[in-house]
Scaffold this active site. Structure first.
Site, mmCIF file in Angstrom:
data_model
loop_
_atom_site.group_PDB
_atom_site.id
_atom_site.type_symbol
_atom_site.label_atom_id
_atom_site.label_comp_id
_atom_site.label_asym_id
_atom_site.label_seq_id
_atom_site.Cartn_x
_atom_site.Cartn_y
_atom_site.Cartn_z
ATOM 1 N N HIS A 73 14.455 20.923 -40.176
ATOM 2 C CA HIS A 73 14.103 21.716 -41.031
ATOM 3 C C HIS A 73 15.145 21.100 -42.372
ATOM 4 C CE1 HIS A 73 12.559 24.521 -43.837
ATOM 5 N NE2 HIS A 73 13.427 24.695 -44.687
ATOM 6 N N SER A 106 11.150 24.211 -48.340
ATOM 7 C CA SER A 106 11.702 25.242 -48.202
ATOM 8 C C SER A 106 11.053 26.350 -48.549
ATOM 9 C CB SER A 106 12.666 25.249 -47.811
ATOM 10 O OG SER A 106 13.280 26.290 -46.700
ATOM 11 N N ASP A 134 11.101 21.669 -36.659
ATOM 12 C CA ASP A 134 11.436 22.484 -37.114
ATOM 13 C C ASP A 134 11.004 23.976 -37.294
ATOM 14 O OD1 ASP A 134 11.705 24.326 -40.227
ATOM 15 O OD2 ASP A 134 11.142 22.926 -41.368
#
Lengths: 328, 328, 328, 328, 328, 328
Positions: free
Chosen positions: E306, E191, E277
């Site tokens: 995610h 991320s 995601d």
């Protein structure tokens, strides 16, 4: 944006090319043969449902593995002539409930059998009474879902192999009940019940008709991709954990996919679909409808979600059956 | 935390002291007198519902202001003896729907009348057919809610004054139908329908019984304070805008509060309550139950929300009515 | 994904071909003629709003059916010269509220009239004061929505037929007020107010300008298909129940669709649209904008939802009106 | 259940005993002294807001650390006499926006100053123009929240120490503006703005009045325990991560708690509270109200959430100020 | 419908043409040069983590502006040979937490450095210890987000310019630690951490490898358009308020966009992407992956959101590094 | 309001009087005896986890009914001395995942065994490998929940009877592994894992310690009443359908309630509780903590939900075990 997976025009010509597993027929033939070989009796016990006009019985018949499966049998009190029967299967998570819940078909003059769903019956409604015996004996008694991934590692252990077999065996059992005309068995259901009706009509191709509403278990791979809710999304969550089992999981699911069972069904069918159905998306319903090998009609509800046509569709079904017998 | 407004023990002794408006009886007497004076006929049209065992009719009777109100009338086909009747009122937002939707009471051997709800019928189910004529002529045809605050500025213009009057006038009308025993009218309903059943039993105190499930419109001020959802919260949102109308609004609402109507009811009643009901909180149900002037029993469903006892409660009701006639 | 119904490029060339009902003009001509024939007076009562700089009045004018419709009238205290006026219509569910709430146009030196919305005014803000008299007399006093389906079975009884007529009649009334230049009436509004401004500009084509923000009631069929929220979705829920009324419902709605009213509007217009507007989707706004028969400009807010441009757009509007009068 | 933290009766006598930090007055005295010592000028730039009746200026004054803080100043165009002023602070996340947004007080004949909030102004509305210079230079330019825990490790670095100082310094600055009567400064605000108005009235005890609506930053520890939303819950989330900083965090927060600032305020105050306010729960508002050292009145809105009384409360405030000056 | 922004096929060939700002390299060269010129020492303090097998230290190194940035350094206890290092960056809102939280790479025999994220660390997990000193001194101590728009008005003041510089300087610092082979530095993260790993590999092109999972900060404009959640949507909300800053905002964001940094990276990279995601949509990940200038592989998780591949991906990374050193 | 079931003070003295079923000990003695009599071997297979410092094995041991249950066994590579072991049980829905996921205790120098949960492992994380063999053979392979009501009709068939027996048998198996000191077995777990640790410590009272975090399965009846989420609410939903099984359901649940198992536990225990835990409410945790028969300490996290103390609590646990061995 309100749910929609394809425009109405695209749906009407949506015929995805989905090949069945090579041994689809072989496996199901063997499965049904084994189930029939397992024996077991159809037991009928009268029930006082408190209904002056309707006679009711509690039926137990042998399903998959000969496991005892329960059903309610309702018919017009004092009916003497042989009459047709509607066999209905239930939606996901529900059980057969109490005997007085579903009165339409008996009130309309038909025999009516409502099959309990093994292991299910605890998520909504008024309960169920059938354990998933081959899936865990007493431990398989009705309990909360989910069922979509039980034993999904291979088709031999998959929960829905057992349930589809129950549906076919239910038709077998119903044909032995006194007063029922075995040539006039109609299978029916909505959502999971619609998927089971398709499967029963494919596995027992000489049923007389099928009433299929917003069916589940059709074009499953697309269902997983576009449906917004369970049960299809149970599969996605399972694969989000078991990241290495995508292929084997869809291999198993192919054996219970209504698209393949529909391609083996011969009876006249009345389908319904709801264009805002985010549980059983319309494209998956049309895929099964277009695969249906017998004559079929579709009723479209453009503004409804998974509740579909409700009493409007029942009215269509009453008429459909009226005409069905007329034409025979 | 799951919804709960009081412990079970507290509920069992909850008897709030809620004085009725001084002119409560006077106003309702006048209202009913006016409605009866308005005239209008009870019209009965046979309907083909496609049901071999049940005869059906479309009934129009004069309600508040003589406005035409619709109802379905079902009874066992070929019934010749005079028989009791169950008159049912519907939940908030629903209409009478299609004729074949509610078959229990006719299948059980009773006459059954299901009253349409003026102006409602567009929020769920299969529609309604009764305009709120005195509340807007054709413009009052069924449409989406809400109804809780229509005309609430004074009781004369309040929507529910019209609807409660319809319920009482429905009992009047039903008593004139052929084959129905006018001394054996049972009023019934769940949620808004339960509130209307209470009101009908209070306004027409010689009805023979009442089946009241998770009733709405009871102990309204508390309902507004503790319920989590509409319709009670419609009132709160209205008062959040009309910040200077709290007093007058609750003055109007007092005339339709089931607690006061229950205190005028004489018939034996079977109530049910669900302890997780966040729409019609249990304390509001108990307030009406404890105020009921006739004999009353309560069935408690500790883990259910507003859906209440469903088929379990129907089974209790079938037995309750069986015993009711037995004892008379 | 954040709401978007079309790319910005697609929007800029989106001109759907939407034919108006054949008798659109005929009907509206008749409707306005009837309303004007119904008579009624414009009553003006001074109000003490506590504002040193602004004079305020409570106006009642005859709307649809001659029904009394309320409005606030604000103008610079001591203004002696004849001046232009901005007439604003409100968003869905709101009422005219209290007199001191909307001060921009009077502070900017204009006359300003803010029309109350019949029957609405209880869902947010500070209330309304106008009953939907022809839609239910006192029972039609302001109350919670929804209004989208009131009387929708035919255009004669449809709520919005009455409301659009009020908007046109408001322009008529405003032109009679002392100090207002009847040749310089600008209609304005956001959301439902924008839809009403479009309709007023179409029905009274000699207004001098229109300020239209994120308008509702435009290209309604698409709105129902793509908007995520009420009020468009009220129509979908209605049709999900009344499964057999799709055609007649959209026939009624066509008479109030801003796309057709825009095609009859002649005044210069300043539109605004928000590309993440999930209540009044941008494609529906562009459809009306592109249909506008007079000169029109569009201001685009790419990251806003239904709140749109707010004070940014007001600044544009102040400038737009400055230039408008300059050019005349 | 709709939000409620205490019954109305309990609220009316709720006076929690909350001792201020021992050095509360000492620290704030020092903080203000430092800020005043930091110098900086009050700059006034005329702005064309497009408003015929109102003159507008963009004001920059020295706040905490002498940092430049922006404000809008509006007053009746052509006002010659010295007049009172209303100084308003904004809610959490908002900025001063565009100059023409808040017209009430100038239209009512007052001077009006609306202070920008350092670093805030990007979460809703039309933006802000003041960086949190001492909290990060240019990097402290307006950006999305949250602010509740910025520098909370000790009061010296805490964001709200800077912001409360700005509020006090804003009063200092306003008193120097031409035409404003420095003895008639009223501080005002809702939510965070209400908390700032309380603080300003405590830190500058000779202000003439305070208008405090649904204030935030009062009885903070309870706010964290019972409020359902941000900003109070930002503190809880911070402490859920920084599990070892509970004590020091509340030590810092005590310096900005409105309960202590109220105990130092002398001016007449008009408070309002909303009983369904789940952002600034009523008990926290009553705690500050009951602590207020000067004369105070409370207006209660029983059915409103954090939006509170809106235009109804403005009407009360217009009257309150009318009487305030009258009585002096 | 479950989140999906493009079909898998479309993703595999998705190579948007996104030109970097003309002075991209020039600015970053200058930025790094300044940071390196700011000096500051790398301080290493042993920590007792309670781990028999792993030695731990608390490292402080000079980041942007020479600001002190904290990191944990873990390595096999008693390791004497020079060994490679994995440098990991954290996800949005998290801090370095406690020393014993991330043990994989040290347990696998590597040096492991986990960089704290300036100002962040209060939104989830177990906290952070690094102030955003150049962004506000002590006031910049860890606190709740958001960070996406801090100082975004120009790249000089933008928060992420400081953070990306920290990431590059972290590599510099790590290379000076005893026992670490400076030619075998692998950068890693998921991320926001993945975005930082990309940037570090672009800014310090002689790192030996990169492990990039579901990276944020890539193809930002599309992320804002299609991601359903923060942090991308922080930018949209900011622009919904600051309606006139769209162009300048995206100009700033271009300097931190991973697509441009990837185009400058030379090291072998192992990427992963999750097709559901909705935080870092797959198209944005593929845009960076396809832009990567060195050799790169992609691992696809079709049913994950995610959270991505989790332990499955770690297993791939262990193998990837094994092979990486083997091949050298 | 943020979740809270009791004030901190009330919690500290909350000791509900909950009598165990009369045959609680007798039944569990018999259950364990049967399980031990069922035989089965402990099989250990080395696994290459890619971890230089840690040796890993895949263990299969006989659980309930002799069913094969899987576990991971990690320990310091090259450890020669006999050492204590931490046996951890997992949270609801999770499986043992991949071997390299949980490294803390091995890195700290302990043996570490992580037991797979029969039938679970498909709801989150990286999967499980243990079928619920006695609950359905291959059909009982890991699949999505829920498990709370599987076989709940009587304790003999209840899923958790099997799972608790596995936990006790896991301790038996671990004591036979080479290098593990059988007198120093610590049981540990969070949520469901905490409930299993309590049960294991009660069923095998000579374990050396227990680390119990936010445990599930304690004071179950209250959990059903106050917890906001699954798994406790699975029971409520089941009882909302099976309206006639309240008594028998809670009779079954009493056998697995941690309050009764805690009352039989002798080992020193370190508990933790989170005061905003809406999954395992603090009162249910305190009930078990106060019932614990051995010495026990409680760590309180006032602002956390069900995630509890995370790395902070691990730090406490490392210290707790250090002191535990020291004191022996």
């Amino acid at each position: 944006m309100p749910f929609s997976d394809m425009s109405r025009e695209a749906l009407e010509s949506y015929r995805p090319d989905l090949p069945a597993p090579a041994d689809f027929d072989e496996r199901w033939t063997a499965t049904l043969a084994e189930a029939r070989a397992a024996g077991g009796e159809v037991a009928v016990t009268p029930v006082d449902a408190g209904l002056a006009l309707i006679e009711a019985s509690d039926v137990t018949f042998p399903g998959f593995g000969g496991d005892p499966v329960r059903a309610w049998w309702l018919r017009p009190r004092g009916l003497t002539a042989t009459a047709p029967v509607v066999v209905e299967f239930n939606g996901y998570g529900g059980g057969r409930g109490l005997v007085h819940e579903r009165l339409l078909w008996a009130a309309a003059g038909y025999h009516y059998v409502f099959m309990d769903t093994r292991g299910q019956g605890s998520a909504w409604g008024n309960g169920g009474d059938t354990a998933d015996a081959s899936g865990g004996g007493d431990a398989g008694a009705p309990a909360l879902p989910g069922f979509m991934t039980r034993g999904v590692r291979e088709v031999e252990t998959y929960y829905f192999r057992r349930l589809l077999t129950d549906a076919a065996r239910c038709v077998d059992a119903v044909r032995t009940l006194p007063g029922i005309d075995p040539t006039r068995v109609v299978v029916a259901g909505a959502s999971q019940g619609g998927g089971l009706a398709i499967a029963a009509a494919g596995l027992v191709p000489d049923v007389a008709g099928a009433l299929v509403d917003v069916p589940f278990l059709c074009h499953i791979e697309r269902g997983v991709r576009v449906a917004e809710h369970d049960p299809y999304q149970e599969i996605a969550r399972y694969l989000a954990v078991h990241r290495d089992r995508e292929e084997e999981t869809f291999r198993t699911l192919a054996y219970v996919d209504g698209v393949h069972h529909a391609a083996r069904a011969q009876a006249p069918a009345l389908f319904s679909v709801a264009l805002r159905d985010d549980v059983c998306p319309p494209s998956t319903v049309y895929a099964a409808y277009h695969a249906w090998a017998g004559p079929a009609q579709m009723v479209v509800y453009p503004y409804n979600g998974h509740e579909g046509g409700q009493a409007y569709q029942q009215r269509r079904q009453l008429t459909f059956l009226d005409h069905l017998w007329e034409n025979r």
